[in-house]
Motif scaffolding. Structure first.
Motif, PDB file in Angstrom:
ATOM      1  N   GLY A   1       4.385   6.055   1.203  1.00  0.00           N
ATOM      2  CA  GLY A   1       2.999   6.225   1.626  1.00  0.00           C
ATOM      3  C   GLY A   1       2.113   5.005   1.524  1.00  0.00           C
ATOM      4  O   GLY A   1       0.992   5.026   2.013  1.00  0.00           O
ATOM      5  N   LYS A   2       2.605   3.920   0.901  1.00  0.00           N
ATOM      6  CA  LYS A   2       1.780   2.724   0.738  1.00  0.00           C
ATOM      7  C   LYS A   2       2.587   1.470   1.033  1.00  0.00           C
ATOM      8  O   LYS A   2       3.798   1.448   0.862  1.00  0.00           O
ATOM      9  N   ALA A   3       1.878   0.438   1.455  1.00  0.00           N
ATOM     10  CA  ALA A   3       2.461  -0.884   1.627  1.00  0.00           C
ATOM     11  C   ALA A   3       1.378  -1.893   1.296  1.00  0.00           C
ATOM     12  O   ALA A   3       0.245  -1.763   1.755  1.00  0.00           O
ATOM     13  N   MET A   4       1.702  -2.856   0.474  1.00  0.00           N
ATOM     14  CA  MET A   4       0.757  -3.907   0.107  1.00  0.00           C
ATOM     15  C   MET A   4      -0.532  -3.307  -0.466  1.00  0.00           C
ATOM     16  O   MET A   4      -1.625  -3.822  -0.266  1.00  0.00           O
ATOM     17  N   GLY A   5      -0.421  -2.165  -1.130  1.00  0.00           N
ATOM     18  CA  GLY A   5      -1.566  -1.513  -1.746  1.00  0.00           C
ATOM     19  C   GLY A   5      -2.418  -0.687  -0.801  1.00  0.00           C
ATOM     20  O   GLY A   5      -3.441  -0.139  -1.205  1.00  0.00           O
TER      21      GLY A   5
ATOM     22  N   LEU B   1      -6.146  -6.565   4.704  1.00  0.00           N
ATOM     23  CA  LEU B   1      -5.545  -6.888   3.412  1.00  0.00           C
ATOM     24  C   LEU B   1      -6.412  -7.930   2.717  1.00  0.00           C
ATOM     25  O   LEU B   1      -7.152  -8.666   3.369  1.00  0.00           O
ATOM     26  N   THR B   2      -6.332  -8.000   1.409  1.00  0.00           N
ATOM     27  CA  THR B   2      -7.139  -8.964   0.652  1.00  0.00           C
ATOM     28  C   THR B   2      -6.224  -9.889  -0.124  1.00  0.00           C
ATOM     29  O   THR B   2      -5.350  -9.438  -0.872  1.00  0.00           O
ATOM     30  N   SER B   3      -6.440 -11.193   0.037  1.00  0.00           N
ATOM     31  CA  SER B   3      -5.630 -12.189  -0.672  1.00  0.00           C
ATOM     32  C   SER B   3      -6.075 -12.283  -2.132  1.00  0.00           C
ATOM     33  O   SER B   3      -7.116 -11.740  -2.517  1.00  0.00           O
TER      34      SER B   3
ATOM     35  N   LYS C   1      -7.306 -14.722  -3.475  1.00  0.00           N
ATOM     36  CA  LYS C   1      -8.572 -15.462  -3.496  1.00  0.00           C
ATOM     37  C   LYS C   1      -9.728 -14.635  -2.944  1.00  0.00           C
ATOM     38  O   LYS C   1     -10.845 -15.120  -2.850  1.00  0.00           O
ATOM     39  N   GLY C   2      -9.458 -13.365  -2.560  1.00  0.00           N
ATOM     40  CA  GLY C   2     -10.518 -12.481  -2.095  1.00  0.00           C
ATOM     41  C   GLY C   2     -10.799 -12.539  -0.607  1.00  0.00           C
ATOM     42  O   GLY C   2     -11.759 -11.934  -0.140  1.00  0.00           O
ATOM     43  N   LYS C   3      -9.975 -13.254   0.154  1.00  0.00           N
ATOM     44  CA  LYS C   3     -10.186 -13.349   1.598  1.00  0.00           C
ATOM     45  C   LYS C   3      -9.420 -12.244   2.311  1.00  0.00           C
ATOM     46  O   LYS C   3      -8.328 -11.868   1.919  1.00  0.00           O
ATOM     47  N   ASN C   4     -10.026 -11.719   3.387  1.00  0.00           N
ATOM     48  CA  ASN C   4      -9.382 -10.676   4.178  1.00  0.00           C
ATOM     49  C   ASN C   4      -8.463 -11.284   5.229  1.00  0.00           C
ATOM     50  O   ASN C   4      -8.767 -12.341   5.791  1.00  0.00           O
ATOM     51  N   TYR C   5      -7.353 -10.599   5.488  1.00  0.00           N
ATOM     52  CA  TYR C   5      -6.417 -11.030   6.521  1.00  0.00           C
ATOM     53  C   TYR C   5      -5.645  -9.817   7.042  1.00  0.00           C
ATOM     54  O   TYR C   5      -5.646  -8.759   6.437  1.00  0.00           O
ATOM     55  N   ASP C   6      -5.014 -10.004   8.191  1.00  0.00           N
ATOM     56  CA  ASP C   6      -4.141  -8.997   8.780  1.00  0.00           C
ATOM     57  C   ASP C   6      -2.711  -9.512   8.729  1.00  0.00           C
ATOM     58  O   ASP C   6      -2.487 -10.723   8.772  1.00  0.00           O
ATOM     59  N   ALA C   7      -1.738  -8.592   8.660  1.00  0.00           N
ATOM     60  CA  ALA C   7      -0.341  -9.010   8.619  1.00  0.00           C
ATOM     61  C   ALA C   7       0.547  -7.946   9.242  1.00  0.00           C
ATOM     62  O   ALA C   7       0.256  -6.754   9.159  1.00  0.00           O
ATOM     63  N   TYR C   8       1.622  -8.415   9.872  1.00  0.00           N
ATOM     64  CA  TYR C   8       2.666  -7.527  10.356  1.00  0.00           C
ATOM     65  C   TYR C   8       3.710  -7.386   9.254  1.00  0.00           C
ATOM     66  O   TYR C   8       4.072  -8.366   8.597  1.00  0.00           O
ATOM     67  N   LEU C   9       4.193  -6.166   9.056  1.00  0.00           N
ATOM     68  CA  LEU C   9       5.263  -5.920   8.097  1.00  0.00           C
ATOM     69  C   LEU C   9       6.440  -5.298   8.839  1.00  0.00           C
ATOM     70  O   LEU C   9       6.266  -4.347   9.598  1.00  0.00           O
ATOM     71  N   THR C  10       7.614  -5.862   8.608  1.00  0.00           N
ATOM     72  CA  THR C  10       8.850  -5.327   9.174  1.00  0.00           C
ATOM     73  C   THR C  10       9.769  -4.979   8.010  1.00  0.00           C
ATOM     74  O   THR C  10      10.008  -5.823   7.144  1.00  0.00           O
ATOM     75  N   PRO C  11      10.275  -3.735   7.952  1.00  0.00           N
ATOM     76  CA  PRO C  11      11.148  -3.364   6.831  1.00  0.00           C
ATOM     77  C   PRO C  11      12.468  -4.129   6.893  1.00  0.00           C
ATOM     78  O   PRO C  11      13.068  -4.266   7.951  1.00  0.00           O
ATOM     79  N   LYS C  12      12.873  -4.656   5.732  1.00  0.00           N
ATOM     80  CA  LYS C  12      14.126  -5.422   5.621  1.00  0.00           C
ATOM     81  C   LYS C  12      14.900  -4.944   4.414  1.00  0.00           C
ATOM     82  O   LYS C  12      15.162  -5.696   3.484  1.00  0.00           O
ATOM     83  N   GLY C  13      15.231  -3.666   4.374  1.00  0.00           N
ATOM     84  CA  GLY C  13      15.983  -3.113   3.262  1.00  0.00           C
ATOM     85  C   GLY C  13      15.069  -2.456   2.245  1.00  0.00           C
ATOM     86  O   GLY C  13      13.856  -2.345   2.446  1.00  0.00           O
ATOM     87  N   ILE C  14      15.682  -2.020   1.142  1.00  0.00           N
ATOM     88  CA  ILE C  14      14.925  -1.384   0.073  1.00  0.00           C
ATOM     89  C   ILE C  14      15.322  -2.001  -1.258  1.00  0.00           C
ATOM     90  O   ILE C  14      16.381  -2.606  -1.389  1.00  0.00           O
TER      91      ILE C  14
END
Length: 155
Positions: free
Chosen positions: A83-87, A109-111, A113-126
């Motif tokens: 249900g979650k990814a990267m918080g 997402l928040t770095s 350092k407190g900066k906002n950004y967007d990111a693509y996540l692709t599952p690569k195993g567990i």
């Protein structure tokens, strides 16, 4: 319930005591509990309870992943966290895409350092995880490993 309504009418007319009515309810409940003491998650899913929908197959054990009241979960309850990814909380479409091995876009997402950004996540195993929560309880389970990429910046 129709039978109960009839018996309640009999109680109100004085043809039956409330104690006899309640004794019948008590017996019925005891019979149901002793007969159906355990219902598997798969059997519960057959009825498609409110808020539940099939999202895909668990990457760890292959069981169905459904969306329940508290978010997506593996019906075998193998410990895979979905249900979650990267918080961030994932919506049903994002969970479905990950279960299909597709990449998803997380916005806001928040770095460190407190900066906002967007990111693509692709599952690569567990992989497995272990930590102690704020109340001192040991928590463990399984989670996706991700490959992260970033959207092209607009010029």
């Amino acid at each position: 319930t129709a039978e109960w309504e009839n018996k309640l009418s009999r109680v109100s007319r004085g043809e039956m005591t409330s104690e006899d009515f309640m004794e019948g309810i008590h017996k019925l409940v005891n019979d149901l509990v002793s007969t159906y003491h355990a219902v598997s998650s798969e059997q519960k899913a057959v009825f498609g309870g409110e808020g539940q929908s099939l999202l895909g197959k668990c990457p760890r054990c292959g069981s169905d992943v459904i969306s329940g009241k508290y978010g997506p979960y593996c019906t075998k309850k193998c410990g895979m966290k979905l249900g979650k990814a990267m918080g961030m909380e994932l919506d049903e479409d994002q969970v479905k895409a990950l279960l299909e091995g597709k990449k998803i876009l997380l916005k806001g997402l928040t770095s460190k350092k407190g900066k906002n950004y967007d990111a693509y996540l692709t599952p690569k195993g567990i992989s497995d995880f272990h930590y102690t929560d704020k109340e001192g309880r040991e928590v463990s389970g399984f989670q996706y490993d991700y490959e992260m990429s970033f959207p092209d910046k607009k010029k």
